[in-house]
Design an enzyme around this catalytic site. Structure first.
Site, PDB file in Angstrom:
ATOM      1  N   ARG A   1       0.840  -1.188   0.000  1.00  0.00           N
ATOM      2  CA  ARG A   1       0.000   0.000   0.000  1.00  0.00           C
ATOM      3  C   ARG A   1       0.887   1.254   0.000  1.00  0.00           C
ATOM      4  O   ARG A   1       1.957   1.262   0.622  1.00  0.00           O
ATOM      5  CB  ARG A   1      -0.850  -0.030   1.265  1.00  0.00           C
ATOM      6  CG  ARG A   1      -1.824   1.117   1.445  1.00  0.00           C
ATOM      7  CD  ARG A   1      -2.905   1.099   0.428  1.00  0.00           C
ATOM      8  NE  ARG A   1      -4.067   1.863   0.859  1.00  0.00           N
ATOM      9  CZ  ARG A   1      -5.065   2.178   0.047  1.00  0.00           C
ATOM     10  NH1 ARG A   1      -5.051   1.792  -1.223  1.00  0.00           N
ATOM     11  NH2 ARG A   1      -6.096   2.847   0.487  1.00  0.00           N
TER      12      ARG A   1
ATOM     13  N   ASN B   1      -6.187   4.280  -7.207  1.00  0.00           N
ATOM     14  CA  ASN B   1      -7.384   4.807  -6.554  1.00  0.00           C
ATOM     15  C   ASN B   1      -8.394   5.226  -7.608  1.00  0.00           C
ATOM     16  O   ASN B   1      -9.102   4.388  -8.126  1.00  0.00           O
ATOM     17  CB  ASN B   1      -7.066   5.944  -5.574  1.00  0.00           C
ATOM     18  CG  ASN B   1      -8.268   6.207  -4.651  1.00  0.00           C
ATOM     19  OD1 ASN B   1      -9.135   5.343  -4.540  1.00  0.00           O
ATOM     20  ND2 ASN B   1      -8.337   7.355  -4.031  1.00  0.00           N
TER      21      ASN B   1
ATOM     22  N   SER C   1      -7.617   0.968   3.226  1.00  0.00           N
ATOM     23  CA  SER C   1      -8.129   0.468   1.954  1.00  0.00           C
ATOM     24  C   SER C   1      -9.334  -0.440   2.179  1.00  0.00           C
ATOM     25  O   SER C   1      -9.554  -0.930   3.291  1.00  0.00           O
ATOM     26  CB  SER C   1      -7.021  -0.328   1.258  1.00  0.00           C
ATOM     27  OG  SER C   1      -7.518  -0.961   0.110  1.00  0.00           O
ATOM     28  N   SER C   2     -10.088  -0.655   1.111  1.00  0.00           N
ATOM     29  CA  SER C   2     -11.164  -1.659   1.132  1.00  0.00           C
ATOM     30  C   SER C   2     -10.797  -2.873   0.290  1.00  0.00           C
ATOM     31  O   SER C   2     -11.620  -3.772   0.111  1.00  0.00           O
ATOM     32  CB  SER C   2     -12.462  -1.064   0.577  1.00  0.00           C
ATOM     33  OG  SER C   2     -12.885   0.004   1.364  1.00  0.00           O
TER      34      SER C   2
ATOM     35  N   THR D   1      -4.020  -0.664  -7.346  1.00  0.00           N
ATOM     36  CA  THR D   1      -4.813   0.511  -7.708  1.00  0.00           C
ATOM     37  C   THR D   1      -4.006   1.796  -7.777  1.00  0.00           C
ATOM     38  O   THR D   1      -2.947   1.917  -7.171  1.00  0.00           O
ATOM     39  CB  THR D   1      -5.948   0.706  -6.676  1.00  0.00           C
ATOM     40  OG1 THR D   1      -6.829   1.720  -7.125  1.00  0.00           O
ATOM     41  CG2 THR D   1      -5.428   1.080  -5.304  1.00  0.00           C
TER      42      THR D   1
ATOM     43  N   THR E   1      -8.983   0.757  -9.575  1.00  0.00           N
ATOM     44  CA  THR E   1      -8.407  -0.438  -9.035  1.00  0.00           C
ATOM     45  C   THR E   1      -8.551  -1.598 -10.009  1.00  0.00           C
ATOM     46  O   THR E   1      -9.382  -1.561 -10.895  1.00  0.00           O
ATOM     47  CB  THR E   1      -9.188  -0.747  -7.738  1.00  0.00           C
ATOM     48  OG1 THR E   1      -9.176   0.440  -6.980  1.00  0.00           O
ATOM     49  CG2 THR E   1      -8.634  -1.898  -7.002  1.00  0.00           C
TER      50      THR E   1
ATOM     51  N   GLY F   1     -13.483  -1.453  -7.050  1.00  0.00           N
ATOM     52  CA  GLY F   1     -14.773  -0.817  -6.764  1.00  0.00           C
ATOM     53  C   GLY F   1     -14.903  -0.261  -5.361  1.00  0.00           C
ATOM     54  O   GLY F   1     -16.001  -0.217  -4.793  1.00  0.00           O
TER      55      GLY F   1
ATOM     56  N   ASP G   1      -7.889   8.239   0.448  1.00  0.00           N
ATOM     57  CA  ASP G   1      -8.386   7.132   1.272  1.00  0.00           C
ATOM     58  C   ASP G   1      -8.138   7.365   2.764  1.00  0.00           C
ATOM     59  O   ASP G   1      -8.636   6.615   3.599  1.00  0.00           O
ATOM     60  CB  ASP G   1      -7.762   5.797   0.839  1.00  0.00           C
ATOM     61  CG  ASP G   1      -8.509   5.187  -0.349  1.00  0.00           C
ATOM     62  OD1 ASP G   1      -9.591   5.689  -0.695  1.00  0.00           O
ATOM     63  OD2 ASP G   1      -8.006   4.218  -0.930  1.00  0.00           O
TER      64      ASP G   1
HETATM   65  O1  DON Z   1      -7.994   1.125  -1.502  1.00  0.00           O
HETATM   66  C1  DON Z   1      -9.163   1.362  -1.726  1.00  0.00           C
HETATM   67  O2  DON Z   1     -10.073   0.906  -1.085  1.00  0.00           O
HETATM   68  C2  DON Z   1      -9.497   2.254  -2.913  1.00  0.00           C
HETATM   69  N1  DON Z   1      -8.390   3.102  -3.201  1.00  0.00           N
HETATM   70  C3  DON Z   1      -9.872   1.398  -4.073  1.00  0.00           C
HETATM   71  C4  DON Z   1     -10.318   2.219  -5.270  1.00  0.00           C
HETATM   72  C5  DON Z   1     -11.080   1.430  -6.257  1.00  0.00           C
HETATM   73  O3  DON Z   1     -11.376   0.271  -6.065  1.00  0.00           O
HETATM   74  C6  DON Z   1     -11.497   2.140  -7.489  1.00  0.00           C
HETATM   75  N2  DON Z   1     -11.981   1.164  -8.428  1.00  0.00           N
HETATM   76  N3  DON Z   1     -12.514   1.095  -9.380  1.00  0.00           N
END
Ligand code: DON
Length: 565
Positions: free
Chosen positions: A99, A395, A446-447, A393, A375, A467, A417
């Site tokens: 990350r 982001n 993050s998710s 990602t 992502t 997503g 984030d």
């Molecule tokens: O880390 C995260 O949770 C976000 N930065 C993820 C972003 C994301 O999934 C965008 N996707 N299409």
């Protein structure tokens, strides 16, 4: 009589031809030996070729990720970060946290104006939105620890695609075009993603010579080819030019971290997923723990009662996420308690089986005193049963929109984030607390939820998604679709989904994901239902434990591919 015989013959023929007929999806891609499921067809095939040449799943993952930095620049990256979950054929499990980190010069209130108002554009767009990239370090660490092939060979496909170019698909050319207004503030981004200011079109050959040179430096010098020397100089110069914070020292001191995965069980299946600095695995296991107490199968898939239980579960889990989750190197995350079945029982007991609980009436749980404290995802399984689940990602779509001049790659906008101000939603509508406040060198929450599911101790599913917050709830629903509703993996991935994230207090449904009478029933239970929402894009592999066949399912919502042999 003849007609009915013909019908039977046709039905038997169809069944023999396609034993995996599904209600609403094509059959999954079936492979004997190895499979790669990725958002990008070029990268999926590149990864499969590595497997065919005798590389293992980790080798393939490294090649896929570097290739995607070239062929899928909206999310594939060397200027971003991500997470990898590995399960080796010998049973070893490991995760790599690569990350991004806040630069050393970051400050807690860097995205607030003098009145304390959050300025979302600052954390999402341009140089100030970028965290110190982790992808190159993470991928090279994975290769060193678990790979078998040479770095130079695994980077070569990426170098070749960057040097020789590849024809742009309609979708990709349209995406470039859509972002031109945002690229236009940055000359290096315009140089990279337009033909002297004119947007690329479908079928145009897209070459990236600066990126090819950067990849060659990584090929030759490894970690140092990115984090020091010429590439690092160019990143630092780009930051200076645009008022960003990343220094050469930030780059030099970046290290990926190997961490224990978080683990849980769901109806006898083992769940192995990503712990902090992602909230993904923790929230996923919490959702499954709460749902395990219900016979969701008997309620019927997508029935109002089932959607209600999903939504109430998600609401409670996201309230905990907002309070407790952050970089565990900086804040104490009460993981054993959050992941416990006992806590899930307590949370489940607060769910009214017939009515929505407003989010205003739901807060995070209270940990026991002694514990206070754009992502892209790809899934790979090789012929020996090594499994790799990677989410990476920038982001947002094309990240910060800033290309490093001369180095030819996009920088992330991952700083968004962090929770820039307690209670102020970020671009994903997520709120947070001090656990996810900005601190120099801290990783933003993050998710991302790269996950591996075991059945009877053997790999059963490898999955994850793009997503944002919807990643967590989508991965959960795909697992539920397989375990509780016995869908095949493609159907499980394609099926419409819902999402609830505590705040805003709504159920989000994809268009046509819920029938009008189901929506009516949910409204009568007290829900606000947004029926014009979207979902995540999941890429999954399912392994048939009996005969070892691999089934790959790229999400019908994207334009990915499963490439197997
Ligand atoms: O880390 C995260 O949770 C976000 N930065 C993820 C972003 C994301 O999934 C965008 N996707 N299409």
């Amino acid at each position: 009589m003849r007609k009915s015989l013909q019908f039977i013959v046709t039905a038997v023929f169809l069944f023999v031809q396609q034993p995996f007929l599904t209600a609403a999806s094509r059959a999954p891609v079936r492979a004997h030996h190895g499979i790669v499921v990725s958002d990008d067809p070029i990268a999926a095939r590149t990864g499969m070729e590595i497997l065919q040449r005798g590389g293992n799943a980790i080798d393939a993952a490294v090649a896929v990720a570097f290739t995607m930095a070239v062929t899928y620049p909206e999310a594939g990256n060397i200027g971003g970060g991500g997470f990898m979950v590995v399960r080796l054929a010998n049973g070893t499990t490991e995760t790599i946290d690569f990350r991004e980190k806040a630069p050393a010069a970051a400050t807690q209130n860097m995205y607030l104006d003098e009145h304390g108002n959050f300025l979302p554009e600052k954390s999402t767009y341009g140089h100030l939105s970028t965290g110190v990239p982790g992808s190159v370090a993470g991928l090279l660490l994975a290769l060193e620890k678990f790979g078998t092939m040479k770095r130079a060979d695994l980077l070569q496909p990426a170098v070749t695609f960057a040097e020789n170019g590849f024809p742009l698909t309609y979708e990709m050319a349209e995406k470039f075009k859509r972002v031109v207004p945002e690229f236009s503030k940055f000359p290096a981004s315009m140089k990279q993603f337009t033909k002297n200011g004119v947007p690329y079109g479908e079928g145009d050959l897209f070459k990236q010579p600066d990126l090819a040179a950067t990849l060659r430096r990584i090929q030759e010098y490894g970690h140092d080819g990115f984090y020091s020397g010429k590439t690092a100089d160019m990143i630092a110069a780009e930051m200076k030019r645009g008022g960003g914070l990343i220094s050469k020292e930030d780059l030099l001191s970046y290290e990926p971290v190997m961490r224990e995965p978080v683990r849980g069980t769901y109806r006898g299946y083992e769940i192995i997923s990503m712990g902090p600095s992602s909230s993904g695995g923790t929230a996923l296991i919490q959702i499954l723990n709460i749902l395990e107490g219900y016979d969701v199968q008997s309620l019927g898939w997508n029935s109002a009662r089932e959607v209600h239980l999903l939504a109430e579960t998600m609401r409670r889990v996201f309230a905990d996420r907002a309070e407790f989750l952050g970089d565990a190197d900086f804040v104490k995350v009460p993981l054993p308690w959050l992941l416990s079945k006992k806590y899930a029982d307590e949370r489940r007991a607060t769910i009214d089986s017939l009515r929505a609980t407003p989010s205003s009436a739901i807060s995070h749980g209270i940990p026991p005193a002694h514990e206070s404290d754009q992502t892209t995802h790809f899934s790979i399984v090789d012929k020996d049963g090594n499994c790799v689940s990677v989410t990476t990602t920038l982001n947002g779509l094309f990240g910060s929109k800033v290309v490093v001049d001369g180095a030819g790659f996009l920088l992330n906008n991952e700083m968004d984030d962090f929770s820039a101000k307690p209670g102020a939603p970020n671009m994903d509508g997520l709120v947070g607390s001090t656990a996810n406040a900005i601190v120099p060198e801290k990783r933003m929450l993050s998710s991302m939820s790269p996950t591996i599911v075991l059945k009877e101790g053997k790999p059963f599913m490898v999955l994850g998604a793009r997503g944002s917050s919807r990643i967590i709830t989508s991965v959960a629903q795909v697992i539920i679709n397989v375990v509780d509703f016995h869908m095949n993996i493609q159907e499980a991935v394609d099926a419409p989904r819902i999402h609830q994230q505590w705040l805003p207090d709504k159920i989000f449904s994809e268009e046509r994901g819920l029938s009008p009478d189901t929506v009516e029933k949910l409204k009568a239970m007290g829900y606000d239902v947004d029926t014009h929402s979207y979902s995540a894009i999941v890429n999954a592999v399912l392994i048939n434990v009996q005969d070892g066949f691999l089934f790959g399912a790229p999400d019908a919502r994207g334009s990915g591919e499963a490439a197997g042999y």
